[in-house]
Design an enzyme around this catalytic site. Sequence first.
Site, PDB file in Angstrom:
ATOM      1  CG  ASP A 176     -23.407   9.603  22.802  1.00 44.50           C
ATOM      2  OD1 ASP A 176     -24.627   9.394  22.949  1.00 44.50           O
ATOM      3  OD2 ASP A 176     -22.724   9.059  21.915  1.00 44.50           O
ATOM      4  CG  HIS A 259     -29.156   7.324  21.949  1.00 45.17           C
ATOM      5  ND1 HIS A 259     -28.543   7.163  23.165  1.00 45.17           N
ATOM      6  CD2 HIS A 259     -28.186   7.739  21.091  1.00 45.17           C
ATOM      7  CE1 HIS A 259     -27.252   7.446  23.053  1.00 45.17           C
ATOM      8  NE2 HIS A 259     -27.007   7.803  21.793  1.00 45.17           N
ATOM      9  CG  HIS A 262     -30.348  12.381  19.546  1.00 45.26           C
ATOM     10  ND1 HIS A 262     -30.414  11.688  18.347  1.00 45.26           N
ATOM     11  CD2 HIS A 262     -29.412  13.345  19.363  1.00 45.26           C
ATOM     12  CE1 HIS A 262     -29.554  12.206  17.501  1.00 45.26           C
ATOM     13  NE2 HIS A 262     -28.930  13.210  18.080  1.00 45.26           N
ATOM     14  CG  HIS A 275     -25.292  11.966  18.833  1.00 46.99           C
ATOM     15  ND1 HIS A 275     -26.352  11.273  18.272  1.00 46.99           N
ATOM     16  CD2 HIS A 275     -24.827  11.170  19.836  1.00 46.99           C
ATOM     17  CE1 HIS A 275     -26.507  10.126  18.904  1.00 46.99           C
ATOM     18  NE2 HIS A 275     -25.595  10.031  19.857  1.00 46.99           N
TER      19      HIS A 275
HETATM   20 ZN   LIG Z   1     -25.148   8.353  21.057  1.00 44.53          ZN
END
Ligand SMILES: [Zn+2]
Length: 373
Positions: A176, A259, A262, A275
Amino acid sequence: MLNKGLRRVVMPSMYVQGAGAIDDIGTYSSALGDKPFAVAGKTAFSTIGPRLEASLSRAGSNLVGVNDSIKECTFGMIESVKAESLDAGADVILGCGGGKAVDTAKAAADELGLPVITVPTQCATNADQMADAVVFNEDHEFVEDHYLSRAPALVLVDTEVVGFAPVEFLVQGMGDALASGFEKPAYARALAAKGPDNLASSAAVEVNLRCLSVLLEHGASAKQASQTTVMSESLELVIEAVKLMSGFGFGGGGCAAAHAIHNGLTSVPGVSRKHGEIVAFGTMVQMMLEERPASEIEQIMQWCMEIGLPTSLDELGDIDRSRLPLAAKKACDPEDTMSNMPFEVTPEMVLESIRGVDSLSESLVRTRATSLR
Ligand SMILES: [Zn+2]
């Protein structure tokens, strides 16, 4: 040309990190209030609760209440925590655990106008220092990224607790945080181009770039330290990179293509990664979109392979590839953070870049296999 936008920085008031830091929470908490209310998940509270209570008691401020049943950050749960802490007469909220408990605590405290201390128990997220709460519904579906008026008063990171939690959390956190070195500069450029309201400070961008260099230099060694439960400078540095540097100065904002990709990929049936792992893959897709040199993308990919982060579609899970065009479309939803890119991105570009990452991964694996022969 001079851009008249305001350089906005949103950060916690204090950040404290180190082995055994939890044992000092009473000192910090009593400076903010003497009626602390704890918000946590069951496992997190059973792990750190006794030490937390002992430290508070030494400082003469015992917990006035606990909600240790947080499994999801929902608007309903935020309301419950608000009501319980109000009933208990709390004047400071302690959010302990992973992102969900911490986000619930931050959102409830924000609405009550109370200071919040966040005490993470693992390293999969940087939620602890951000001025937002990611809200889900009871069915664990994403509802909204709820922005808060301020970041926590204190982020207290005990590196023995966070660093020695199951190692997959550290790997996810690194995945992340990897995005921050690419998303924050892209977002800063997009803000500057949009003008004239807000700009990123150059300090915020620099710290996020520093986060990336720490991960690349110390990631593998930090992972090893976590696996062997031997504290090291690399593990301390990587925890700081994930917990402090990866969101530094951006409050709740600052995400861009990685993101959004994602968010698109999570709609594909069969994606089984967490994540941070999917965000790492999305980061390489963002690099392709930015048309970065192949050598730069390969460097990040080699690092992901070493850390154990997914670099190919197969590694994301047993996925239904026919759904990728839809995922690419979802990634470009105007409501999502793809709009924080400094140039226009189309679903076709996303799809092509996803395939580009996948084939680069395949060729790197092939080269590795040949060189081992
Ligand atoms: Zn994140």
